[in-house]
Design an enzyme around this catalytic site. Structure first.
Site, PDB file in Angstrom:
ATOM      1  N   HIS B 228       0.825  -1.206   0.000  1.00 25.72           N
ATOM      2  CA  HIS B 228       0.000   0.000   0.000  1.00 25.72           C
ATOM      3  C   HIS B 228       0.860   1.258   0.000  1.00 25.72           C
ATOM      4  CE1 HIS B 228      -3.906   1.962   0.855  1.00 25.72           C
ATOM      5  NE2 HIS B 228      -3.124   2.895   1.355  1.00 25.72           N
ATOM      6  N   HIS B 295     -10.286   2.541  -1.282  1.00 23.58           N
ATOM      7  CA  HIS B 295     -10.504   2.092   0.098  1.00 23.58           C
ATOM      8  C   HIS B 295     -11.337   0.818   0.044  1.00 23.58           C
ATOM      9  CE1 HIS B 295     -10.479   3.778   4.413  1.00 23.58           C
ATOM     10  NE2 HIS B 295      -9.268   3.565   4.003  1.00 23.58           N
TER      11      HIS B 295
END
Lengths: 264, 960
Positions: B228, B295
């Site tokens: 990430h 998300h």
């Protein structure tokens, strides 16, 4: 008077303050945004202004109910100053969340109407959700200095809690007969109707209220969002596409500033 | 101290909107035994006040006197417990409760200080309801297990809000002597998501240091090195086999997406791939920046909270870009499973797509609207492979002065954390989002869910902009993935930093030093402040009740030193932390799938196909979603997401005018075509770029100022057959950016979007590349919308229609995939876009619509019903490739680089002159009667439909 001074209230969660300040400037006022903490610290600060606008947003997250926490803060810290402001002949405008605040703080429909926040409130839309859409508004009273009695206007709403309700038929009659209803939702021909003409299920299609003086007004739609031609939802279809159209945009702010210029 | 309990119900005769919504959801679940649902707000207030004051609190604050009534204490079930089920939903201990904070302040305004406030929701369900139904209703509708606790009946007490304070206990995780298996086991056991090579690199670092790591150090490395945060895959070297031939990349990102930007070297690109968002020039004084994030994993577990913090997080990216931009627009793009799926088709651990969609939309709505930022552009896409891995893309655009586009933290600066407090929410978010999901994730990773409070963020934004104007800080960044660990670590990467962790303000007691350091609690930003500015900046924050705290300073020794109560609990070399991550080489493979074109017979009439496509979820009206977003706040709206005479047509792109004193605007759009990826991700990516750019051009955006963003969402890229498609898409990004002279300015990837089912089978998402685009509009009064304007005007199509039904909606509604995926002519495509842009600039065009999903027939239908006018079109004049003979292909092919355009007869000459040498044809005209008529090449009518019928069909899919 020459220079009308307007103040746009800021507080946690208020978010239409910049465009409201801009709309007031376009109407010729000297406008300024001010945080509520400054007004609570210095209660005389309001004296320097002629128009107070409580703009839209989600004051304190609309926690408990829309506008409730800010209304409570005003009731306990600023009620007297604002009351005096009105009694001095000045103007108060509440837009969307600001309208909810004025009603829940007891400033609308206000003293003398027979109504207080105990008989009128603003609650969840019948649809149960937030909606952004344009609506037609028909003025209902000649008393309110913000509006032109015969001019239907077109403005956007953007709210989830905009349904005006009263506690009884009697209170509703007082609102209507007493000239406290500023605007009703109508269709483009001026007729009342069900959703989406009346976007939130307000009793008697009430979109805005005024007080006994006509110098306090609150409404759910956002007049500050239509002060330029290019904000109209189908301006690209209109014959004067891209050009200014002073007939419809900015009316409420122009009226407010002109009223103060002529009467104060 | 006494605990007062208040219950607030709707008065009889008023509408219980929330209760009715729940009842509707229960019916959707297939449970018909519930007759009615009453909802109530519950407040638990610990305070020393008496009964009289309690009544004042209820009357004046908690209950609305007109439409609500209250009970102090517990209300009785209205029909007796035999016929009513009471369910209370409480927040778990430590979960942020914004309403409680507001109530505390409000009671203080009334003159009394209270000790503690908690809120809950109570539901009274009337009817004979079985135990298993109560469980289903609680779990699937009323509460989210990750953050909420359900109490059935009226006996049990809610969870205690009081937590034990933390006592320092420094934990070491010895690794120096571990063998490979034990290293892997440690990484897995502690949810570090570090692989063996990384663990060995770290082991070597500690062997050289001659000590064992403290837990915090490994956690910090795991966050910083997570997929990430560092995008290991996109930066790795790749050996790829394409149909047997080898291709090598030293650094995939640098040679594709970023490579194009470097090669194009636009002077108007101010900061690209460097800061929290990409920055381009807006006008003489200002710059705009754009960032799109995903998300996905949090939204799968908690759709509402995941999406809310998704938009909340991406808003902080522009706020943390340069010296801080003011956010002016949001975008949102979602991919979900089929919303009409049956409950028993769902794998274990997966929420129903309809619940995910409703939750995600509400989350973005509530956060975006409360921030006062218009949500102006987006898309929705449905495919069953998104069932367990919904995709939630959120974007934000900000504006700032050009001289505020860079930050300069300096040695000796104080590190200040501003805004929200740190809590246990969002622990391990960065690492969690880098791994695959399993059916157990909803229980194991509940702590990775973050809880948002937009008003905290709005307050913080208001004061930060004031501090920025006064030049009171040297640098700013947001606390996103990895929390303070990433924010402080990145800001101090070149300097070194020390932090005293017990100074960091907490939401509640009990957090250990690691939790404090890696918490992804929302609404926090880190700023770097010269000591002499501390007093002035603190005064600004205090003046609007925003908390700010000095937590450390930037040192200059290039080390990260973390202390708790004066004791060292972590020390890492910045160089190792930021540059120690091993470089990867990966293998990728691409074999062109063997697909063929189906045999679909020519029909006499295509009305039915057109109606089917219009009602297909990917094409159907998204008005239900769009209206829930405030798309006009800030007063800059020029082209809204809904266009036309009834304000309900599908606009191509949004235009906003960010400065009140200027007619300059920005156009914002997106492109997304996962369907084509099943045939070839190279063409999928190019279609996305072409579509995003077409949308910009359609509304009047400048062709020579288009900047684009990439967001790759893929499956498990350690598998060569999954990485192969990603490499193909990345190559297309390079080709597309160069051809259109449109640089990428920012990007983000979310890999590992796979779900491991209980039986071990896996669901991987389709390869999904989102392209977002932004451009400048020189004069917004020249903007154009897509709705047909006037009967008698001519309809043109510009661009070649080819025999390209592969991956189209026409095939989709006929259960086919096909093989002829739409391609992009990299020479002609940009020329067409440029020329259309010039035509709009010269005001030759009355309306302009992107020809995409559903092809020409859908584009014409949308223009007609949005304008409330008819269109008559004739395919004889359609510019087409020689092999595009089939009427179905002419109507529904989704060939790229095509625009449908309306021109007034008086502008015909000038328009035609400008289009010279491009494939274009006058295919019809706008008519007064409300019908869409399309004739085939032989003059036979193949579509004849009432536009109101078409519109109704298009609107009914999501008429929720």
């Amino acid at each position: 008077m020459d220079q009308v001074k307007a103040v746009v209230l800021r507080a946690a969660g208020i978010n239409c303050d910049m465009e409201t300040e801009n709309a007031l400037r376009l109407a010729g006022a000297q406008a300024q945004r001010l945080h509520i903490n400054r007004l609570v610290e210095n209660k005389n600060l309001l004296d320097g202004f002629h128009i107070l606008v409580i703009p839209g947003g989600f004051s304190y997250g609309d926690d408990v109910a829309a506008g409730k926490i800010l209304a409570n803060q005003i009731k306990h810290h600023l009620y007297e100053s604002i009351r005096k402001f009105i009694d001095d002949g000045k103007l108060v405008l509440g837009i969307c969340n600001g309208f909810q605040v004025l009603v829940k703080a007891g400033l609308l429909p206000g003293n003398g109407s027979g109504n207080s926040q105990k008989d009128v409130t603003i609650t969840n839309n019948d649809s149960g959700k937030f909606e952004d859409r344009w609506v037609y508004l028909q003025p209902q009273t000649g008393r309110c200095v913000f509006i032109n009695k015969d001019q239907r206007i077109y403005l956007p709403i953007a709210h989830g809690e905009g349904k005006v309700v009263t506690d009884s038929v009697e209170s509703l009659r007082q609102l209507q007969d007493g000239g406290f209803v500023a605007f009703k939702y109508v269709d483009k021909d001026g007729n009342e109707g069900p959703f989406p003409v009346n976007p939130n299920g307000s009793v008697c299609s009430i979109a805005g209220l005024t007080d006994t003086t006509g110098r306090v007004m609150g409404l759910m739609p956002h007049p500050e969002r239509f002060v330029y031609h290019t904000q109209h939802p189908h301006w690209t279809r209109l014959p004067n596409a891209g050009q200014g159209d002073p007939d419809v945009s900015g009316t409420i702010f122009n009226n407010a500033v002109n009223y103060m210029k002529q009467n104060f | 101290m006494r605990q007062w309990r208040f219950e607030v119900f709707n008065k009889a005769g008023t509408t219980d909107v929330h209760g009715n919504g729940v009842l509707e959801d229960i019916k959707e679940l297939g449970i018909n035994s519930v007759e009615a649902v009453q909802s109530a707000k519950v407040f638990l207030i610990e305070a020393g006040f008496d009964k009289d004051f309690a009544q004042r609190v209820a009357n004046e604050l908690l209950a609305d006197p007109v439409c609500e009534e209250y009970y102090i204490g517990r209300s009785k079930a209205p029909a007796g417990l035999a016929k009513a089920t009471l369910i209370e939903v409480h927040l778990k201990s430590g979960v942020t409760d914004p309403v409680a904070q507001s109530v505390t302040t409000a009671i203080l305004d009334m003159g009394v200080e209270v000790d503690n406030v908690r809120t809950a929701r109570k539901y009274v369900l009337l009817g004979q309801i079985k135990q298993n139904q109560i469980e289903a209703i609680s779990k699937k509708i009323l509460a989210n297990d990750c953050i909420e606790q359900v109490i059935v009946g009226d006996a049990a007490e809610p969870p205690s809000p009081h937590l034990k304070p933390y006592e320092l206990n420094i934990v070491h995780w010895p690794i120096r002597d571990l063998d490979d298996d034990s290293l892997v086991a440690l990484s897995k056991g502690k949810d570090l998501f570090l692989n063996l090579v990384e663990m060995k690199t770290i082991q070597k670092y500690y062997q050289d240091l001659g000590r064992e790591p403290i837990d915090l150090e490994l956690e910090t490395l795991a966050q910083t090195w997570s997929e990430h945060c560092v995008h290991k895959t996109l930066k790795s070297s790749v050996d790829m086999t394409v149909n047997g031939e080898n291709v090598h990349f030293d650094n995939l990102l640098k040679e594709t997406v970023f490579g194009a930007t470097k090669e194009l070297d636009k002077s108007w690109c101010i900061s690209v791939f460097d800061d929290n968002a990409g920055v381009i020039e807006f006008d003489e004084e200002s710059a705009v920046c754009f960032k799109v994030e995903t998300h996905n994993h949090p939204s799968a577990l908690d759709p509402y909270g995941g999406a809310a913090t998704g938009i909340g997080g991406v808003i902080r990216d522009p706020m943390g870009t340069g010296m801080g931009a003011r956010p002016i627009a949001n975008t949102d793009i979602f991919c979900f499973g089929r919303v009409d799926m049956k409950n028993d088709e769902l794998p274990k651990g997966v929420l129903h797509p309809r619940r995910i969609m409703k939750g995600v939309v509400s989350g973005v709505r509530d956060y975006g609207n409360r921030m006062g930022i218009p949500t102006v552009n987006g898309a929705l896409y449905f495919d069953d492979r998104y069932l367990a891995n919904p995709l939630v893309y959120c974007g934000n655009i900000g504006i700032m002065d050009k001289d505020k586009c860079f930050k300069h933290p300096q040695t000796g600066n104080l590190i200040i954390v501003v805004g929200g407090r740190t809590g246990r929410d969002g622990i391990h978010g960065a690492t969690f989002s880098s791994g695959e999901m399993t059916h157990e994730h909803d229980t194991i990773f509940s702590h990775a869910v973050q809880i948002g409070n937009p008003i905290t963020e709005k307050k913080m934004l208001d004061v930060i902009l004031q501090a920025r104007e006064q030049g009171l800080y040297e640098a700013i960044t947001d606390c996103g993935a990895g929390g303070l660990s990433s924010a402080v670590g990145e800001m101090g990467a070149e300097l070194g930093a020390e932090v005293d962790m017990e100074d960091i303000p907490l939401k509640y007691a009990g957090l250990n030093y690691t939790e404090i350091w890696i918490s992804e609690a929302q609404e926090r930003m880190v700023i770097s402040v010269k000591p002499e500015n501390l007093e002035a900046i603190t005064k600004i924050f205090d003046s609007e009740n925003v908390e700010s705290t000095v937590i450390g300073k930037f040192t200059g020794d290039k080390k990260l030193k973390l202390r708790y109560s004066g004791q060292l609990v972590g020390e890492l070399d910045m160089d190792f932390l930021h540059h120690g991550v091993p470089k990867y080489s990966r293998k990728a493979v691409w074999i062109t799938p063997k697909l063929s074109e189906p045999n679909i017979h020519t029909k006499d009439n295509y009305n039915e196909d057109l109606l089917k496509i219009l009602s297909a979820p990917n094409v159907a009206s998204k008005e239900w979603v769009i209206r829930q977003y405030d798309h006009e706040v800030q007063g800059g709206s020029v082209i809204k997401p809904l266009a036309g005479i009834e304000n309900d047509g599908p606009g191509d792109a949004a235009v906003i005018r960010p400065k009140y004193n200027s007619n300059k605007g920005i156009a914002i759009s997106c492109g997304l075509n996962p369907c084509y990826g099943d045939i070839d991700p190279y063409w999928m990516a190019l279609a996305g770029i072409d579509e995003a750019i077409r949308n910009i051009i359609c509304v009047g955006g400048r062709f020579d100022r288009i900047a684009i963003l990439d967001n790759f969402c893929w499956g498990d890229c350690t598998k060569p057959e999954t990485l192969g498609p990603l490499v193909r898409a990345a190559q297309a990004c390079y080709d597309g950016a160069i051809a259109y002279s449109a640089p990428f300015i920012s990007g983000k990837d979310s890999l590992n979007n796979e779900f491991k089912c209980e039986d071990g089978s896996r669901i991987s998402i389709p390869s999904t590349l989102l392209i977002s685009a932004i451009s400048i509009v020189d004069d917004v009064t020249k903007c154009v919308t897509m709705d047909a304007k006037k009967a008698g005007n001519f309809i043109f199509i510009v661009g070649l229609t080819k025999n390209e039904l592969g991956g189209s909606h026409y095939y989709k509604v006929n259960d086919q995939l096909g093989a002829n995926v739409p391609t992009v002519d990299l020479q002609k495509g940009p020329k067409i876009s440029e020329r259309i842009s010039q035509a709009i600039e010269k005001e030759l065009i009355a309306s302009c619509h992107d020809c995409s999903e559903g092809g020409l027939a859908v584009a014409l239908a949308e223009m007609a019903f949005a304008g409330g006018l008819g269109i008559e079109a004739d395919l004889k004049a359609l510019p087409r490739s020689p092999d595009c003979n089939n009427t179905a292909a002419q109507l529904f092919s989704e060939s790229n680089s095509r625009y449908v355009i309306e021109v007034e007869p008086g502008r015909f000459g000038d328009f035609a002159k400008l289009m010279l040498n491009l494939p274009f044809g006058q295919i019809g005209k706008v008519t007064e009667d409300a019908n869409l008529i399309i004739k085939d090449q032989n003059g036979k009518t193949v579509i004849d439909a009432d536009i109101n019928e078409l519109k109704k069909t298009w609107q009914k899919t999501f008429n929720w």
